[in-house]
Design an enzyme around this catalytic site. Structure first.
Site, mmCIF file in Angstrom:
data_model
loop_
_atom_site.group_PDB
_atom_site.id
_atom_site.type_symbol
_atom_site.label_atom_id
_atom_site.label_comp_id
_atom_site.label_asym_id
_atom_site.label_seq_id
_atom_site.Cartn_x
_atom_site.Cartn_y
_atom_site.Cartn_z
ATOM 1 N N ARG A 188 25.687 -2.286 -9.457
ATOM 2 C CA ARG A 188 26.124 -3.328 -8.518
ATOM 3 C C ARG A 188 27.423 -3.921 -9.056
ATOM 4 N NH1 ARG A 188 23.391 -4.164 -4.238
ATOM 5 N NH2 ARG A 188 24.680 -5.750 -3.305
ATOM 6 N N HIS A 194 33.070 -12.427 -0.816
ATOM 7 C CA HIS A 194 32.226 -13.527 -0.321
ATOM 8 C C HIS A 194 32.743 -14.817 -0.956
ATOM 9 C CE1 HIS A 194 29.162 -10.813 1.267
ATOM 10 N NE2 HIS A 194 29.151 -10.166 0.119
ATOM 11 N N CYS A 202 32.233 -7.341 3.293
ATOM 12 C CA CYS A 202 31.218 -6.549 2.599
ATOM 13 C C CYS A 202 30.475 -5.600 3.559
ATOM 14 C CB CYS A 202 30.278 -7.483 1.852
ATOM 15 S SG CYS A 202 29.506 -6.700 0.438
HETATM 16 N N1 GLN Z 1 24.672 -3.269 1.384
HETATM 17 C C1 GLN Z 1 26.064 -3.242 0.969
HETATM 18 C C2 GLN Z 1 26.225 -2.979 -0.533
HETATM 19 O O1 GLN Z 1 25.389 -3.345 -1.335
HETATM 20 C C3 GLN Z 1 26.726 -4.570 1.308
HETATM 21 C C4 GLN Z 1 26.128 -5.756 0.586
HETATM 22 C C5 GLN Z 1 26.725 -7.054 1.051
HETATM 23 O O2 GLN Z 1 27.047 -7.219 2.238
HETATM 24 N N2 GLN Z 1 26.846 -8.005 0.092
HETATM 25 O O3 GLN Z 1 27.263 -2.432 -0.911
#
Ligand code: GLN
Length: 248
Positions: free
Chosen positions: A133, A197, A99
């Site tokens: 998101r 993740h 990520c």
């Molecule tokens: N800040 C990045 C995004 O939102 C990565 C987030 C994360 O590592 N979960 O895309």
């Protein structure tokens, strides 16, 4: 090759700032799966203002983190670590980024305020923050593993592959790199990045062993990892895939 006195050196980048959603579980998985085979594992945690020690690292791990954490570490990454990490990538050392770490393996991450956070460019990808998101269980068909990868994604960043990078796999469930082209993750030389993740490796034992073999290869050549009874891990892999299909 006589498998005695094998050693694996792992460098964990920004463990305090970049280990969102339990990505530290990837370090534990690599460590245990190596130790179960009698391989001695050394883990070097490298944080802000620290330069990477250059005594024979085999694998680098860079976990996820929110935009703010990426902003905090990006200057340090460029000033204290980028040159050495690029040299290590040129030597085809193994890298795994998840990520936010994945995004900073690329050229840049442009956040939702338009700030362009520089990456180290060891993956030919770039990322721009999207409006939505992308969150939930994700299943990916991985050509290199001839298996599926399963995990949990939570990112607003939309990552796009350049010519030199290959996708890690094709999205079967979820959004993946950008929710548009059904690619997920990226790989180039021995650099691997993805949005999974979970953490990723406990539930994807084939990928964990793939990375271990690649990391050991530089030092010991091609070697077969000893059999271990990881029925539980493979069962959790299958169950997680089943659950992902039901929940998205
Ligand atoms: N800040 C990045 C995004 O939102 C990565 C987030 C994360 O590592 N979960 O895309």
């Amino acid at each position: 090759m006589e498998k005695t006195n094998l050693q694996l050196n792992i460098t964990w980048l920004y463990p305090k700032e970049m280990s969102t959603y339990g990505d530290r579980g990837n370090i534990l998985t690599l460590k245990k799966r190596a130790e179960w085979r009698g391989i001695k594992v050394n883990i070097d945690e490298i944080g802000l203002k620290e330069s990477v020690r250059s005594d024979g690292n085999d694998l680098y791990f860079f976990g996820g983190g929110q935009d703010q954490a990426q902003d905090i570490i990006a200057k340090d990454l460029s000033e204290h670590k980028k040159k050495f990490l690029v040299e290590e990538s040129d030597k085809e050392k193994v890298f795994l980024g998840i990520c936010g770490g994945y995004q900073l393996f690329g050229h840049y991450y442009k956040d939702n305020r338009g700030n362009e956070i520089p990456g180290i460019g060891i993956l030919d990808v770039f990322t721009v923050a999207g409006k939505e998101r992308m969150m939930g269980n994700i299943v990916v068909e991985s050509e290199i593993l001839k298996d599926k990868l399963v995990g949990f994604e939570n990112h607003s960043g939309k990552t796009y592959l350049g010519k030199k990078a290959n996708k890690l796999g094709t999205v079967l469930v979820g959004s993946g790199n950008n929710g548009e082209d059904r690619t997920e993750g990226a790989m180039e030389n021995n650099v691997y990045g993805c949005y999974l993740h979970g953490p990723l490796l406990p539930k994807n034992p084939l990928f964990a062993d793939f990375l271990l073999k690649a990391a050991l290869k530089k030092r010991y050549g091609d070697l077969e990892l000893d059999f271990i009874n990881d029925t539980l891990e493979h069962t959790s892999h299958e169950k997680a895939i089943e659950r992902a299909y039901k929940t998205r």
